[in-house]
Design a protein around this motif. Sequence first.
Motif, PDB file in Angstrom:
ATOM      1  N   ILE A   1       0.849  -1.192   0.000  1.00 14.51           N
ATOM      2  CA  ILE A   1       0.000   0.000   0.000  1.00 14.51           C
ATOM      3  C   ILE A   1       0.882   1.238   0.000  1.00 14.51           C
ATOM      4  O   ILE A   1       1.828   1.342   0.784  1.00 14.51           O
ATOM      5  N   LYS A   2       0.555   2.186  -0.877  1.00 20.44           N
ATOM      6  CA  LYS A   2       1.254   3.473  -0.879  1.00 20.44           C
ATOM      7  C   LYS A   2       0.244   4.566  -1.203  1.00 20.44           C
ATOM      8  O   LYS A   2      -0.818   4.308  -1.777  1.00 20.44           O
ATOM      9  N   ALA A   3       0.558   5.768  -0.816  1.00 22.87           N
ATOM     10  CA  ALA A   3      -0.291   6.913  -1.171  1.00 22.87           C
ATOM     11  C   ALA A   3       0.047   7.301  -2.600  1.00 22.87           C
ATOM     12  O   ALA A   3       1.210   7.511  -2.933  1.00 22.87           O
ATOM     13  N   ALA A   4      -0.969   7.351  -3.442  1.00 27.05           N
ATOM     14  CA  ALA A   4      -0.766   7.732  -4.841  1.00 27.05           C
ATOM     15  C   ALA A   4      -1.785   8.798  -5.217  1.00 27.05           C
ATOM     16  O   ALA A   4      -2.905   8.805  -4.701  1.00 27.05           O
ATOM     17  N   ALA A   5      -1.380   9.686  -6.109  1.00 27.03           N
ATOM     18  CA  ALA A   5      -2.315  10.697  -6.603  1.00 27.03           C
ATOM     19  C   ALA A   5      -3.500   9.984  -7.235  1.00 27.03           C
ATOM     20  O   ALA A   5      -3.346   9.011  -7.967  1.00 27.03           O
ATOM     21  N   ASP A   6      -4.701  10.436  -6.922  1.00 27.55           N
ATOM     22  CA  ASP A   6      -5.927   9.816  -7.422  1.00 27.55           C
ATOM     23  C   ASP A   6      -6.212  10.337  -8.820  1.00 27.55           C
ATOM     24  O   ASP A   6      -6.848  11.375  -8.996  1.00 27.55           O
ATOM     25  N   ILE A   7      -5.730   9.619  -9.814  1.00 27.72           N
ATOM     26  CA  ILE A   7      -5.825  10.032 -11.214  1.00 27.72           C
ATOM     27  C   ILE A   7      -7.268  10.247 -11.649  1.00 27.72           C
ATOM     28  O   ILE A   7      -7.540  11.011 -12.567  1.00 27.72           O
ATOM     29  N   ARG A   8      -8.218   9.620 -10.949  1.00 29.08           N
ATOM     30  CA  ARG A   8      -9.630   9.790 -11.312  1.00 29.08           C
ATOM     31  C   ARG A   8     -10.080  11.238 -11.132  1.00 29.08           C
ATOM     32  O   ARG A   8     -11.059  11.662 -11.720  1.00 29.08           O
ATOM     33  N   GLY A   9      -9.351  12.006 -10.351  1.00 22.65           N
ATOM     34  CA  GLY A   9      -9.725  13.393 -10.112  1.00 22.65           C
ATOM     35  C   GLY A   9      -8.946  14.395 -10.944  1.00 22.65           C
ATOM     36  O   GLY A   9      -8.959  15.591 -10.657  1.00 22.65           O
ATOM     37  N   ILE A  10      -8.284  13.935 -11.989  1.00 22.30           N
ATOM     38  CA  ILE A  10      -7.413  14.831 -12.766  1.00 22.30           C
ATOM     39  C   ILE A  10      -8.165  16.018 -13.370  1.00 22.30           C
ATOM     40  O   ILE A  10      -7.607  17.092 -13.521  1.00 22.30           O
ATOM     41  N   ASN A  11      -9.438  15.844 -13.682  1.00 25.39           N
ATOM     42  CA  ASN A  11     -10.220  16.948 -14.248  1.00 25.39           C
ATOM     43  C   ASN A  11     -10.828  17.846 -13.182  1.00 25.39           C
ATOM     44  O   ASN A  11     -11.452  18.851 -13.507  1.00 25.39           O
ATOM     45  N   ILE A  12     -10.661  17.478 -11.928  1.00 27.23           N
ATOM     46  CA  ILE A  12     -11.221  18.251 -10.817  1.00 27.23           C
ATOM     47  C   ILE A  12     -10.141  19.028 -10.079  1.00 27.23           C
ATOM     48  O   ILE A  12     -10.311  20.194  -9.765  1.00 27.23           O
ATOM     49  N   CYS A  13      -9.035  18.346  -9.808  1.00 26.81           N
ATOM     50  CA  CYS A  13      -8.019  18.894  -8.915  1.00 26.81           C
ATOM     51  C   CYS A  13      -6.760  19.305  -9.666  1.00 26.81           C
ATOM     52  O   CYS A  13      -6.057  18.451 -10.215  1.00 26.81           O
ATOM     53  N   PRO A  14      -6.428  20.594  -9.656  1.00 27.22           N
ATOM     54  CA  PRO A  14      -5.216  21.037 -10.342  1.00 27.22           C
ATOM     55  C   PRO A  14      -3.940  20.490  -9.696  1.00 27.22           C
ATOM     56  O   PRO A  14      -2.904  20.401 -10.346  1.00 27.22           O
ATOM     57  N   LEU A  15      -4.021  20.059  -8.438  1.00 24.90           N
ATOM     58  CA  LEU A  15      -2.846  19.507  -7.770  1.00 24.90           C
ATOM     59  C   LEU A  15      -2.410  18.197  -8.404  1.00 24.90           C
ATOM     60  O   LEU A  15      -1.225  17.883  -8.442  1.00 24.90           O
ATOM     61  N   ILE A  16      -3.358  17.416  -8.903  1.00 27.39           N
ATOM     62  CA  ILE A  16      -3.013  16.134  -9.522  1.00 27.39           C
ATOM     63  C   ILE A  16      -2.213  16.361 -10.802  1.00 27.39           C
ATOM     64  O   ILE A  16      -1.203  15.706 -11.042  1.00 27.39           O
ATOM     65  N   ALA A  17      -2.674  17.305 -11.600  1.00 28.39           N
ATOM     66  CA  ALA A  17      -1.985  17.586 -12.861  1.00 28.39           C
ATOM     67  C   ALA A  17      -0.558  18.079 -12.626  1.00 28.39           C
ATOM     68  O   ALA A  17       0.320  17.887 -13.463  1.00 28.39           O
ATOM     69  N   HIS A  18      -0.316  18.702 -11.480  1.00 29.56           N
ATOM     70  CA  HIS A  18       1.006  19.273 -11.173  1.00 29.56           C
ATOM     71  C   HIS A  18       1.635  18.601  -9.945  1.00 29.56           C
ATOM     72  O   HIS A  18       2.422  19.221  -9.234  1.00 29.56           O
ATOM     73  N   LYS A  19       1.301  17.329  -9.712  1.00 32.31           N
ATOM     74  CA  LYS A  19       1.725  16.641  -8.484  1.00 32.31           C
ATOM     75  C   LYS A  19       3.233  16.609  -8.273  1.00 32.31           C
ATOM     76  O   LYS A  19       3.691  16.614  -7.143  1.00 32.31           O
ATOM     77  N   ASP A  20       3.991  16.612  -9.348  1.00 31.36           N
ATOM     78  CA  ASP A  20       5.448  16.568  -9.206  1.00 31.36           C
ATOM     79  C   ASP A  20       6.040  17.917  -8.821  1.00 31.36           C
ATOM     80  O   ASP A  20       7.205  17.998  -8.438  1.00 31.36           O
ATOM     81  N   GLU A  21       5.242  18.965  -8.909  1.00 28.93           N
ATOM     82  CA  GLU A  21       5.711  20.315  -8.599  1.00 28.93           C
ATOM     83  C   GLU A  21       5.204  20.823  -7.247  1.00 28.93           C
ATOM     84  O   GLU A  21       5.609  21.888  -6.799  1.00 28.93           O
ATOM     85  N   VAL A  22       4.311  20.065  -6.624  1.00 22.66           N
ATOM     86  CA  VAL A  22       3.672  20.501  -5.382  1.00 22.66           C
ATOM     87  C   VAL A  22       4.342  19.814  -4.202  1.00 22.66           C
ATOM     88  O   VAL A  22       4.629  18.611  -4.244  1.00 22.66           O
ATOM     89  N   LEU A  23       4.579  20.570  -3.151  1.00 22.48           N
ATOM     90  CA  LEU A  23       5.185  20.017  -1.945  1.00 22.48           C
ATOM     91  C   LEU A  23       4.072  19.553  -0.993  1.00 22.48           C
ATOM     92  O   LEU A  23       3.551  20.329  -0.193  1.00 22.48           O
ATOM     93  N   PHE A  24       3.691  18.287  -1.142  1.00 21.15           N
ATOM     94  CA  PHE A  24       2.652  17.718  -0.279  1.00 21.15           C
ATOM     95  C   PHE A  24       3.248  17.349   1.066  1.00 21.15           C
ATOM     96  O   PHE A  24       4.446  17.065   1.177  1.00 21.15           O
ATOM     97  N   SER A  25       2.408  17.331   2.077  1.00 18.50           N
ATOM     98  CA  SER A  25       2.825  16.956   3.419  1.00 18.50           C
ATOM     99  C   SER A  25       3.255  15.487   3.448  1.00 18.50           C
ATOM    100  O   SER A  25       2.457  14.597   3.140  1.00 18.50           O
ATOM    101  N   LYS A  26       4.500  15.240   3.810  1.00 18.44           N
ATOM    102  CA  LYS A  26       4.999  13.864   3.890  1.00 18.44           C
ATOM    103  C   LYS A  26       4.274  13.082   4.988  1.00 18.44           C
ATOM    104  O   LYS A  26       4.017  11.887   4.836  1.00 18.44           O
TER     105      LYS A  26
END
Length: 154
Positions: A91-116
């Motif tokens: 199990i790992k935390a992964a960006a929920d690709i199903r929300g790519i049209n809703i959430c701009p964070l998914i489209a730019h996930k590699d550029e966003v500093l998410f809380s570890k």
Amino acid sequence: MKKDVITRAKEVLLPYTPLSADCGLLCDKACCRGDGETGMLLFPGEDTPLPVIERDGVRLCVCEGSCDRSTRPLSCIIFPFFPYMTEDGKIKAAADIRGINICPLIAHKDEVLFSKIFLRRVARAGRILVRDEECRRFMWETSREADALSGFYR
């Protein structure tokens, strides 16, 4: 048992969030606006005081714009992530690709500093959820759906 694992999964996540700031300010809370066709997936056996629709055998919570975080469905708490189950069952935390049209964070996930800490908590919640057979199956199927969509969006 099912409600217990869902409750425990929520407990390890609260009060953590994906970002230190309110990400809803970036997109005008796009994930909090459902309609008769869209919403957040409910895990098997999960209850919510919020409106629920069923589409193609899947139960979705439809948000009306704001709610108490502690009463949100698990998918809302972990969005834009999902406890992804790898082919070998990890199990790992992964960006929920199903929300790519809703959430701009998914489209730019590699550029966003998410809380570890949040990401570790999503994975930990997933390890709690897999203790229930229906939740395990749900996570497996949802992860395979994400794999298929990920290939589509590449």
